[in-house]
Design a protein around this motif. Structure first.
Motif, mmCIF file in Angstrom:
data_model
loop_
_atom_site.group_PDB
_atom_site.id
_atom_site.type_symbol
_atom_site.label_atom_id
_atom_site.label_comp_id
_atom_site.label_asym_id
_atom_site.label_seq_id
_atom_site.Cartn_x
_atom_site.Cartn_y
_atom_site.Cartn_z
ATOM 1 N N TYR A 61 0.840 -1.193 0.000
ATOM 2 C CA TYR A 61 0.000 0.000 0.000
ATOM 3 C C TYR A 61 0.880 1.249 0.000
ATOM 4 N N GLY A 64 -2.394 4.766 0.222
ATOM 5 C CA GLY A 64 -3.729 4.203 0.122
ATOM 6 C C GLY A 64 -3.963 3.331 -1.090
ATOM 7 N N GLN A 66 -3.250 0.175 -3.539
ATOM 8 C CA GLN A 66 -2.763 -1.188 -3.315
ATOM 9 C C GLN A 66 -2.221 -1.807 -4.594
ATOM 10 N N ALA A 122 -8.023 -2.348 4.957
ATOM 11 C CA ALA A 122 -6.629 -2.339 4.521
ATOM 12 C C ALA A 122 -5.833 -3.547 4.980
#
Length: 298
Positions: A61, A64, A66, A122
Motif C-alpha cells: 500500500y 492508500g 494497493q 486495509a
C-alpha cells in the motif's frame, strides 16, 4: 492513483469461454519447458518460507493505493528491496501510461506491506518500507523521451525496513522460484504469476497460469494472457516463464490483442535500467529458496 492503468471492457460469458479455451491450448508446457530449478544456496539468509510474511505476491500500500510485490532484490550492502510497479506510486489518472510524463510520489515515501486487504479494509500490516527507486522518477530526471521505455519501463523498488528484513523470503507463493531472470518470452510460451488484488474475493484465484502473446515496445515489454487476468491491485506482480525465470512485471490491463490481456514490462530491461541509474550499487534479483514447480495444469 493508478493501480492497473488501462480500462478493461466488460467481457461476455461466451467471450470468456473462448478465451479460456485459448489459454488451455497455450499453457501446455513444451518439452523441457517445465523443468524445475534448484533451491537457492542462500536459503539460510532468509526467513523460512513457512514463517515468512514479506514475499513476492504480498500486498503493498502506497498512499492508500494497493499493488502486488513481484520479486526480492538485494544490493552490495546486503540491504533488502521488494519490487512493484512505478505507477503504484503515481500521482496521475488511471489512463496515464507514459512514465516520462506522469507524476510520482518522491523517493522516501512510506510503503506498507499487508495481507488480507479488501475493498472494505486495509488488512493486516506485515511490515513497512520506503520507496527507494522509481523508473518513472528516473526517466523524468534524465529527460527520457523515447516512446518505448517511456511506455513500458514501469518498475520500482521499496527498501524493506531493517526491523522487518527477518520476515522476508524471496520465493513466489504456490510456484516457488524464481531461478534467475530471463528475457522476453516468445509468443505462446508458458507464464505463471501470483497476484493479491484487494478487489479479488478469494486468494484461490491468486495463482495464474497463461501464455505470452509476444514482444511489445521494441522489447521493453510483452503482452500476456492469464486465467484469471490481472486486475487492479495485481499491478507490479511478477511473471515467470515455464522454466521459473523472472521475466516480467504486470503493468496494464489491455483491450488488445485479447480482451483482458495484460501489458507486462520486461524485467530484464527494467532491472538493467535500474542497475545503471538507481544509485543502488550491486542491485540484483534474489532467487527463491524453494524450487520452481511446474504449472499445476500440466
Amino acid at each position: 492513483m493508478s493501480i492497473v492503468r488501462d480500462a478493461v471492457a466488460a467481457a461476455t460469458l461466451s467471450g470468456l469461454v473462448v478465451l479460456a479455451a485459448v489459454v488451455a491450448a497455450l499453457v501446455a508446457p513444451a518439452p523441457g519447458e517445465a523443468a524445475t530449478g534448484a533451491a537457492s544456496a542462500e536459503a539460510g539468509r532468509w526467513a523460512p518460507v513457512g514463517r515468512a510474511t514479506i514475499t513476492p505476491g504480498v500486498q503493498m500500500y502506497t498512499a492508500g493505493a494497493q499493488c502486488t510485490a513481484n520479486f526480492v532484490f538485494t544490493d552490495a550492502r546486503d540491504r533488502v528491496y521488494v519490487g512493484y510497479a512505478a505507477h503504484c506510486a503515481g500521482l496521475g489518472e488511471a489512463t496515464d501510461t507514459n512514465g516520462c510524463e506522469a507524476g510520482s510520489l518522491p523517493l522516501g515515501t512510506p510503503v506498507r506491506f499487508a495481507r488480507g486487504g479488501t475493498l472494505a479494509g486495509a488488512g493486516e500490516t506485515l511490515g513497512r518500507g520506503r520507496l527507494a527507486y522509481s523508473s518513472w522518477l528516473t526517466m523524468g530526471e534524465r529527460g527520457t523521451t523515447a516512446a518505448n521505455p517511456c511506455a513500458a519501463n514501469d518498475f520500482a523498488l521499496v527498501r524493506v525496513g531493517t526491523a522487518h528484513e527477518r520476515k522476508v523470503n524471496p520465493s513466489v507463493p504456490f510456484f516457488g522460484g524464481p531461478v534467475g531472470r530471463g528475457g522476453v518470452p516468445a509468443a505462446g510460451a508458458t507464464l505463471v504469476s501470483y497476484g493479491s488484488s484487494s478487489a479479488r474475493p478469494s486468494a484461490v484465484l491468486s495463482p495464474k497460469v497463461g501464455a505470452s502473446l509476444g514482444s511489445t515496445h521494441g522489447g521493453w515489454g510483452f503482452d500476456a494472457y492469464t486465467l484469471t487476468p490481472g486486475i487492479p491491485g495485481d499491478s507490479g506482480s511478477g511473471l515467470m516463464d515455464g522454466r521459473g525465470r523472472a521475466v516480467g512485471t504486470l503493468s496494464t490491463v489491455a483491450l488488445a490483442p485479447l480482451p483482458a490481456s495484460n501489458g507486462v514490462g520486461s524485467l530484464a530491461r527494467e532491472l538493467d535500467f535500474a542497475q545503471r541509474t538507481s544509485r543502488i550499487p550491486g542491485l540484483r534479483l534474489v532467487p527463491g529458496t524453494e524450487p520452481f514447480r511446474a504449472t499445476p495444469l500440466g
